[in-house]
Structures are given as C-alpha cells and as structure tokens.
Design an enzyme around this catalytic site. Structure first.
Site, short mmCIF file in Angstrom:
data_model
loop_
_atom_site.label_atom_id
_atom_site.label_comp_id
_atom_site.label_asym_id
_atom_site.label_seq_id
_atom_site.Cartn_x
_atom_site.Cartn_y
_atom_site.Cartn_z
N GLU A 33 0.84 -1.20 0.00
CA GLU A 33 0.00 0.00 0.00
C GLU A 33 0.88 1.25 0.00
O GLU A 33 1.93 1.29 0.64
CB GLU A 33 -0.89 -0.02 1.25
CG GLU A 33 -1.78 1.21 1.39
CD GLU A 33 -2.54 1.23 2.71
OE1 GLU A 33 -3.61 1.85 2.75
OE2 GLU A 33 -2.05 0.64 3.70
N LYS A 42 -9.88 1.31 -1.64
CA LYS A 42 -9.94 0.98 -0.22
C LYS A 42 -11.33 1.36 0.29
O LYS A 42 -11.84 2.45 0.01
CB LYS A 42 -8.86 1.75 0.54
CG LYS A 42 -8.65 1.28 1.97
CD LYS A 42 -7.43 1.97 2.58
CE LYS A 42 -7.11 1.44 3.97
NZ LYS A 42 -5.87 2.04 4.52
N CYS A 60 -5.01 -3.08 3.41
CA CYS A 60 -4.63 -2.81 4.79
C CYS A 60 -5.81 -2.87 5.76
O CYS A 60 -6.26 -3.94 6.12
CB CYS A 60 -3.91 -1.46 4.85
SG CYS A 60 -2.96 -1.20 6.38
#
Length: 521
Positions: free
Chosen positions: A270, A345, A379
């Site tokens: 990321e 995300k 993440c």
C-alpha cells in the site's frame, strides 16, 4: 395452455436459437443475478466446441428448455469448479477422447415444467453416452431447498433425507428421477446463493461402456491437472530517491525477481508511491498526496509495461487517485495482456481522513483471472471480516493485502486479522508491506512490516498456517506455491469446516450492492 406433450420436440441447437436459449435461462434461473446468465458469445463458443452435445426443447416456435454438455477427462482425486470444468463457460476444456460426459446445464421454462421436458433432454444426453462410448455422465446439482434447513442439519444430512424420501428438493429430486446418484456433497464448486453455494456431485454410469474399445480410440487420456499458482509478496524498501526513474528501478527489481522465480503474481505494498515524497516539494501531507495523485497516469503506464514485458500479473500496491475531484486510495491489478483493473480501499483510517482527505470506495470486486480468483483488501480493509466472507462466498481463493504500517502494533493488527480471514474462510491471504526510513519535506517516515503468505490451519496446510514469510523489517520477498484445487476439497473434509457450519438459521450476511465479478485476460 392446452398443449400436449407430443407438441414438445427436442433437437440440436442452431445459431439462431441463442436468443431464445438466453431468455429461457433467465426464466428458469430467476433467482440468479442477471450477470450470472451467459452471454451470446458464451453460447456461440459452447456450440462451436461441441455442436453434437447441445440440445433445445421446442414448443411451436418457443424454446422451452435446453441442455448443454461436453466431454471431459478428470481425476476424481481433485475437486473442480464449474469454471475449471467448462473453461469459464466457453467449453474450451472439451476433450473428444475423454471418458466422461459433463452435464453443464439443463433448464426448463417454469411454464412448461412437469410436462416431461427434462426427460426428453436427458434422453438425448444418454444417447451421447452410447454414441461416444463414455463411461459416465456427471453433473453438479443444486439443492435450493437446503436454505430452509441450514444450521439445523448439515448439507450431507439434508441430501440423505431427500434421497430417503423424508424431504423434497425441487432440483435434487429431479436429478434422482433422471437416474443420477449422489457421490458427494461439495461447497464452493459453483456460485449458487439459493443453495448456499452447496452442490451435489452427481454420477450416472453407462452400463454399456466398453473400456477395451475406449482404450483403442483414446490411447492418451489427458486429465485436468491440479491448479497451482506461484505467488510473490514484496517487502519493499522505502529509501530516499531523487526521481521517478529511481522508483521505477526499485519496482523493476522486484518484478524481475518474481519473474526469475517463475511467479504468476507479484504483490506490492500500500502507498508504495509515497517513496516519491522524498523528492517532492510540499508544506503538508495533504498537498503531497494531491500532487502524487496527479502522477497516476505515470504509475499506471509503468506497471502496464512491466506486466506485459515480464508476462506477470502485478497488484501494484496502492496509490492516491483523483476521480471527480475526490481522492481515493486505489489498488491496481495489471495483467500480462495490458488490462488494468482497480479496487478502492473501502475502510479509511482516521489518519487518512484527517491528513490526506482520502474517501472510501463503494464497490467490492472479485477478479477472475485465468489462473485464480483474486480479491483485494487494502490494509485496514482486512480488519473487517464481512468483506472477506462475502468475497469468499463469491468464489475468492486468494485475498491479497497491500498494507502500510509504521510500527509493530499496527502491523500485528493487520497480520492477526489476515491470519483469521485465512482460517475462517479457508482461503490464502497474501500480505505485502514496506520497510525502511525516509526523510521528506514534511518530516520522517518510518515503516515496519513482515510480508507473508498465509493459509488455513489444518492438516493439509503448514502447521502454523504460514506458507512463507520474510524476515521482519528488511528488504526481501516471499515466494510460495499455492495449490488452489485443494481449497474446495479441504473446505469439505478438514477437521473443522467454518463455511459449512455457519448458522444460516440464526444470522445472515446481506450485500447492499452485488459484488462485481471482473473477468480478466
């Protein structure tokens, strides 16, 4: 209605039948999402692969049923998904010298059910067994009635009760009547929400099969191999650089490394493009992130060229992207054929919101590559188990997790959650993070990570559920070979079976928007 059964006839397909077949499929599978219905191109390829194996039932000028099939040669020691068996619906797996007829699909218009249509279609299928001297006919059958009993009994118990006549199931009873016998009950072989993704593996032996003649006509029997992929997770060093070209050199180092180990996929971390901060000008984080988003085209072009040059699938970490005046943290999947697919995300950390004004995405995507079905959770996303479960139920085999953590506590939040997702969903999880220290115009950046490739935890997998991991906090890469064909079987036969033992009678998981299934080259 007033029509007699004699007015329904069965014949082989013609090209002009395809629109009628699609309409019949929509009516027969009204409980399926529209995107699950095959396109005209799928049916054109099926017909081209094996024209003698595709049949339609016709009443007047209306197609009221159809059946599709192909000849395969499989190894019963492995479990095959529907896409593996059918070449993702193209019938490219049709094997003229095979010994098994696979009944890919059979459907009857609801208005014409209980009028013998399926019996007429099965009669033509059985004729193929004799014509081609095939050992058996197999199929995956639905059990839509199980939804009402899930949690109170296992799928196997439900199927046995139907076989004994204690319960009825609209699909299974029809298959039993046709002459199939149930060899086993499987999970995640096909996507069927009405059956909670369960299916029966059905077999109908050919009593007239002549094995001696088959050996003469098929001297070499090709079998579908077990599916394996080799995955590389980079542990990327965020060292100071002076130009974009220096970052390209660092990226190509990992691409070249993955290629030298014959990897199919490479995963980077990321915000790997934050490395550019060390050579950018800016007074605050918000400005640097906005300027970095202006470099998205250059980022995409770099990875497109590497994916094409090295013939490898690359998950290029993530980078800030601007769309309609808003900033998103977006991961990109680059294919060897030059395609680019994205996953935003979904869950944004407080720091991302406050410092960078990053906004959450709104689409969950599953990438169906020719080698594996991949989900991407960036993440913080992996800390939300609902999305992983939804991706698994949609067919995901591997979830890749590009992550960015600065210290140990943050890292272990991601690591422990990733391991839990692998265990509870019987999937592989691939984590790729960044390491190193870096001075920038707005201060120092530190990183802590340990890239890893994680597995379920059972006897057929490594003892600690770790396929491979890098030494912590040093530039490195992890390479592991993952056996995907084992996942579906192990979900069924392992010591514990989390996907089987969910209590659908007590709770449910509902999507607000359907998962987007992206088929890649």
């Amino acid at each position: 209605m007033g029509k007699s059964k004699s007015q329904i006839t069965v014949r082989r397909w013609r090209a002009e039948d395809i629109p009628g077949i699609i309409e019949c499929s929509r009516r027969a599978y009204a409980d399926y999402p529209p995107e699950y219905i095959f396109t005209p191109r799928h049916y054109e390829m099926q017909f081209a692969a094996f024209p003698h194996g595709q049949f339609v039932a016709v009443a007047g000028n209306r197609i009221v049923g159809y059946a599709t099939c192909l000849i395969v040669n499989i190894d019963d020691a492995f479990w095959y998904t529907v896409d593996e068996m059918t070449g993702a619906g193209t019938f490219s797996t049709h094997t003229p010298d095979g010994d098994t007829l696979y009944g890919a699909d059979i459907a009857v218009d609801p208005e014409f059910r209980r009028r013998g249509v399926s019996g007429l279609l099965y009669r033509r299928r059985k004729a193929l067994l004799h014509r081609y001297n095939l050992k058996r006919m197999i199929a995956y059958g639905r059990i839509p009635g199980y939804r009402d009993h899930a949690g109170k009994m296992s799928a196997e118990q439900y199927v046995q009760k139907v076989i004994r006549g204690e319960l009825t199931d609209p699909a299974l009873n029809a298959h039993l009547k046709a002459g199939y016998r149930v060899k086993k009950v499987q999970l995640d072989i096909t996507e069927d929400l009405s059956s909670l993704n369960y299916s029966t593996f059905l077999e109908m032996p050919n009593p007239d099969f002549d094995i001696a003649k088959k050996r003469i006509t098929s001297a070499v029997l090709r079998r579908h191999p077990a599916r394996r992929i080799r995955m590389c997770a980079a542990q990327y060093a965020m060292r100071p650089i002076r130009s974009w070209e220096e970052m390209e050199e660092s990226v190509e180092f990992f691409v070249s490394f993955a290629d030298s180990y014959h990897c199919h996929f490479l995963v980077l971390p990321e915000y790997m493009t934050y490395q550019m901060f060390s050579c950018m000008q800016g007074a605050e984080m918000k400005q640097l992130v906005a300027d970095l988003a202006d470099m998205t085209d250059r980022y995409v072009e770099m990875f497109k060229q590497f994916a094409k040059r090295y013939r490898i699938y690359i998950i290029g970490g993530s980078t800030p992207v601007r769309r309609d005046g808003r900033l998103y943290n977006t991961a990109h999947l680059f294919t060897p054929g030059g395609q680019v697919h994205t996953q935003d995300k979904l869950h944004i950390t407080p720091a991302e919101r406050a410092e960078s004004e990053i906004e959450p995405g709104s689409h969950i995507r599953l990438f169906q590559t020719p080698l594996a079905r991949i989900g991407i959770q960036i993440c913080y996303d992996i800390e939300f188990p609902e999305v992983s479960r939804l991706l698994t139920l949609a067919g995901a085999e591997v979830i890749v997790v590009p992550f960015y953590t600065e210290e140990k506590k943050a890292y272990y939040r991601v690591r422990h959650c990733a391991q839990a997702r692998a265990v509870e969903n019987f999937i592989y999880v691939v984590m790729a993070g960044s390491v190193g220290n870096m001075r920038t115009p707005i201060g120092s950046f530190m990183h802590y990570s340990q890239s890893a490739i994680l597995s379920p935890s059972d006897f057929s997998f490594p003892e600690k559920g770790i396929e491979g991991e890098a030494d912590p906090n040093a530039e490195a890469a992890v390479v592991s070979e993952l056996t995907l064909s084992a996942l579906a079987e192990q979900r069924h036969v392992a010591t514990v079976r989390p996907l089987h033992d969910r209590r659908a009678d007590l709770y449910d998981l509902q999507l607000k928007y359907p998962i987007e299934i992206i088929r890649t080259d």
